[in-house]
Design a protein around this motif. Structure first.
Motif, PDB file in Angstrom:
ATOM      1  N   ASN A  97       0.837  -1.192   0.000  1.00 40.48           N
ATOM      2  CA  ASN A  97       0.000   0.000   0.000  1.00 40.48           C
ATOM      3  C   ASN A  97       0.874   1.245   0.000  1.00 40.48           C
ATOM      4  O   ASN A  97       1.543   1.539   1.000  1.00 40.48           O
ATOM      5  CB  ASN A  97      -0.911   0.004   1.237  1.00 40.48           C
ATOM      6  CG  ASN A  97      -1.863   1.173   1.246  1.00 40.48           C
ATOM      7  OD1 ASN A  97      -2.315   1.615   0.201  1.00 40.48           O
ATOM      8  ND2 ASN A  97      -2.163   1.689   2.429  1.00 40.48           N
ATOM      9  N   GLU A 106       3.788   0.191   2.595  1.00 42.74           N
ATOM     10  CA  GLU A 106       3.310  -0.586   3.730  1.00 42.74           C
ATOM     11  C   GLU A 106       2.827  -1.952   3.230  1.00 42.74           C
ATOM     12  O   GLU A 106       2.029  -2.025   2.296  1.00 42.74           O
ATOM     13  CB  GLU A 106       2.162   0.167   4.402  1.00 42.74           C
ATOM     14  CG  GLU A 106       1.587  -0.519   5.630  1.00 42.74           C
ATOM     15  CD  GLU A 106       0.462   0.304   6.238  1.00 42.74           C
ATOM     16  OE1 GLU A 106       0.554   0.647   7.419  1.00 42.74           O
ATOM     17  OE2 GLU A 106      -0.516   0.588   5.517  1.00 42.74           O
ATOM     18  N   ILE A 108       0.675  -5.294   3.548  1.00 37.05           N
ATOM     19  CA  ILE A 108      -0.591  -5.675   4.170  1.00 37.05           C
ATOM     20  C   ILE A 108      -0.894  -7.122   3.805  1.00 37.05           C
ATOM     21  O   ILE A 108      -0.925  -7.482   2.627  1.00 37.05           O
ATOM     22  CB  ILE A 108      -1.750  -4.778   3.700  1.00 37.05           C
ATOM     23  CG1 ILE A 108      -1.466  -3.318   4.046  1.00 37.05           C
ATOM     24  CG2 ILE A 108      -3.067  -5.228   4.319  1.00 37.05           C
ATOM     25  CD1 ILE A 108      -2.485  -2.353   3.490  1.00 37.05           C
ATOM     26  N   THR A 139      -0.218  -5.271   9.194  1.00 38.16           N
ATOM     27  CA  THR A 139       0.458  -4.247   8.402  1.00 38.16           C
ATOM     28  C   THR A 139       1.884  -4.095   8.917  1.00 38.16           C
ATOM     29  O   THR A 139       2.127  -4.166  10.123  1.00 38.16           O
ATOM     30  CB  THR A 139      -0.272  -2.897   8.492  1.00 38.16           C
ATOM     31  OG1 THR A 139      -0.271  -2.451   9.855  1.00 38.16           O
ATOM     32  CG2 THR A 139      -1.711  -3.025   8.005  1.00 38.16           C
ATOM     33  N   ASN A 141       5.526  -1.732   8.291  1.00 38.63           N
ATOM     34  CA  ASN A 141       6.261  -0.627   7.687  1.00 38.63           C
ATOM     35  C   ASN A 141       7.505  -0.394   8.537  1.00 38.63           C
ATOM     36  O   ASN A 141       7.420   0.088   9.668  1.00 38.63           O
ATOM     37  CB  ASN A 141       5.402   0.641   7.632  1.00 38.63           C
ATOM     38  CG  ASN A 141       6.089   1.779   6.887  1.00 38.63           C
ATOM     39  OD1 ASN A 141       7.311   1.840   6.799  1.00 38.63           O
ATOM     40  ND2 ASN A 141       5.297   2.678   6.334  1.00 38.63           N
ATOM     41  N   SER A 148       5.076  -3.067  13.042  1.00 38.86           N
ATOM     42  CA  SER A 148       4.113  -4.116  12.725  1.00 38.86           C
ATOM     43  C   SER A 148       2.884  -4.000  13.610  1.00 38.86           C
ATOM     44  O   SER A 148       3.000  -3.792  14.824  1.00 38.86           O
ATOM     45  CB  SER A 148       4.752  -5.496  12.903  1.00 38.86           C
ATOM     46  OG  SER A 148       3.827  -6.527  12.636  1.00 38.86           O
TER      47      SER A 148
END
Length: 216
Positions: A97, A106, A108, A139, A141, A148
């Motif tokens: 994302n 990110e 997902i 998620t 990043n 997380s």
């Protein structure tokens, strides 16, 4: 004329059975049976396990153990659905994302399962609420304050269109979402979805803080 009368009588009888079955299902809670009945009428051909690309993203244990908050990230992004002949579905999705305010992406990954119905108008509804508490979404990043996050995931789906057809030597399933957009092409991995699915029952026991297959 006799043949026409017979045809109309058969059609009316079929409609009457469908109406009565619908009423019975709504009063007894056997909606899943109605879904199977309508699926047969609608010519549903989606039973099996389907995956985008080369099948790197799949439903079932290859994703890890979502019910235990444990995911195994696939090598590539993709979508996967499994549909059983008795009205159960399972869904896996792994996507990136983009964030307009952050140059990083990110990751997902999500998983859920439940029941599905094929309606007379050709649309498909998926209902994970029957196993509420099983679904998970994570998620990640690496550049955010919390790298997380994992949450319960429970999102019913509406797919207005579906098509099963040959495509470049494979059998393809194409689902059209509620807004008319199409999901990526998914290809048949197996006609026996049980090979790529978790049990079609509650597999999370969050009330006592433990997670195991088969808990109710």
């Amino acid at each position: 004329m006799t043949a026409c009368r017979t045809s109309w009588r058969s059609l009316l009888a079929t409609c009457l059975v469908a109406v009565l079955f619908d009423a019975w299902s709504r009063t007894t809670g056997h909606g899943q049976g109605l879904g199977l009945f309508v699926a047969a009428q609608a010519g549903w051909e989606g039973v099996g396990t389907w995956s985008t690309g080369n099948g790197n993203v799949l439903t079932g244990p290859s994703l890890g153990a979502p019910y235990n908050n444990s995911f195994i990230y696939p090598n590539v992004t993709g979508y996967s659905f499994s549909f059983t002949s008795d009205g159960y579905f399972e869904q896996t999705q792994f996507t990136w994302n983009p964030n307009a305010t952050d140059p990083h992406f990110e990751a997902i990954v999500l998983w859920q399962h439940g029941t599905y119905e094929v309606l007379t108008n050709g649309s498909i509804t998926t209902n994970p609420t029957v196993f509420n508490g099983d679904g998970r979404i994570q998620t990640q990043n690496a550049c955010s304050a919390v790298s997380s996050n994992i949450y319960y995931y429970n999102e019913p789906g509406l797919y207005q269109t579906w098509a099963v057809a040959p495509w470049r030597g494979k059998t393809m399933l194409r689902l059209g979402k509620y807004d008319g957009s199409l999901l990526p092409r998914m290809y048949l991995v197996s006609s026996d979805p049980s090979q790529f699915m978790f049990p079609t029952k509650f597999i999370t026991n969050s009330s006592i803080g433990t997670y195991q297959i088969g808990s109710s």
